[in-house]
Enzyme design. Structure first.
Site, PDB file in Angstrom:
ATOM      1  CE  LYS A 138      -2.052   3.445   1.535  1.00 61.78           C
ATOM      2  NZ  LYS A 138      -1.475   4.416   2.465  1.00 61.78           N
ATOM      3  CG  ASP A 157      -6.970   3.849   1.480  1.00 63.12           C
ATOM      4  OD1 ASP A 157      -7.560   3.544   0.435  1.00 63.12           O
ATOM      5  OD2 ASP A 157      -7.283   4.832   2.139  1.00 63.12           O
TER       6      ASP A 157
END
Length: 217
Positions: A138, A157
């Site tokens: 991420k 996310d």
DNA sequence: ACCGGCAGGTGGACC
DNA sequence: TGGTCCACCTGCCGG
């Protein structure tokens, strides 16, 4: 199924701001110094589970005082009030600063250039995740996007995942995101963006905006 | 005043 | 080999 039209409405609402941000990212890579690029990197180390604005303000302060480039862990720690897990993150930043240095000087731009030219963006992301403590997929994606290489990567996310579920791109939000699962979901989001005719990087901004009401970072 | 919810997750141990 | 679980840790904001 949810209203797809909403996606385009939001896109129309924010696209000027998004274009502006993307141009800033490109310029950062084109004209930014090693310190500028490293600042963006450090920002991405700080953001997990923390408020992006608080993190960015901390980066600006540490950049101005040069602590970010020359300070030890204690120096940095003092600047990070309000950043969650800061003790850990400070350690990650100092370790990464060594990783991105040559002969005691920051060389993050040269190092990344080599990676990207030799292996491409996706593979560079793998390398960052493997080599740097504190960078998962991420945040590695976040970082690459923020220095202008986000055209074909997703930043998965909590907000993006929520939107993906809402629009039926995924059935459930996974409890944990392994590399394998990250690629899987990223692939689905890529397909979805293709179907809409909206670039992946734009779709990320749209979903992020739907979740937060902002076009920040 | 108190308290649940939330903030752009990740590393490492354990199975 | 690959998934799952949990520590990391703080402050702000709305009910």
């Amino acid at each position: 199924m949810v209203n797809i039209q909403k996606i385009f409405e939001i896109w129309n609402e924010i696209k000027e701001r998004v274009y502006f941000r993307l141009r800033e990212f490109e310029n950062l890579w084109k004209y930014g110094s090693n310190e500028d690029i490293f600042s963006e990197f450090a920002f991405c180390i700080l953001t997990p589970q923390s408020k992006a604005k608080v993190c960015w303000n901390a980066i600006l302060e540490m950049k101005k005082t040069k602590k970010l480039f020359y300070g030890n862990e204690d120096d940095l720690y003092g600047s990070l009030k309000g950043v969650r897990f800061r003790k850990r993150k400070v350690h990650y930043i100092v370790k990464a600063r060594e990783y991105f240095s040559e002969n005691g000087e920051l060389a993050i731009k040269e190092i990344l250039s080599k990676f990207i030219e030799s292996y491409g963006v996706l593979k560079t992301r793998d390398i960052l995740v493997k080599d740097i403590k504190g960078m998962g997929y991420k945040e590695a994606s976040h970082f690459l996007r923020n220095i202008g290489f986000g055209q074909d990567i997703a930043i998965l996310d909590r907000h993006i995942l929520r939107s993906l579920k809402k629009y039926g791109v995924i059935d459930d939000i996974p409890k944990s995101l392994t590399g394998r699962r990250y690629f899987e979901i990223e692939g689905k989001m890529r397909e979805f963006s293709k179907r809409l005719g909206l670039g992946l990087v734009y779709l990320d901004f749209i979903f992020w905006y739907m979740g937060t009401g902002e076009v920040f970072k």
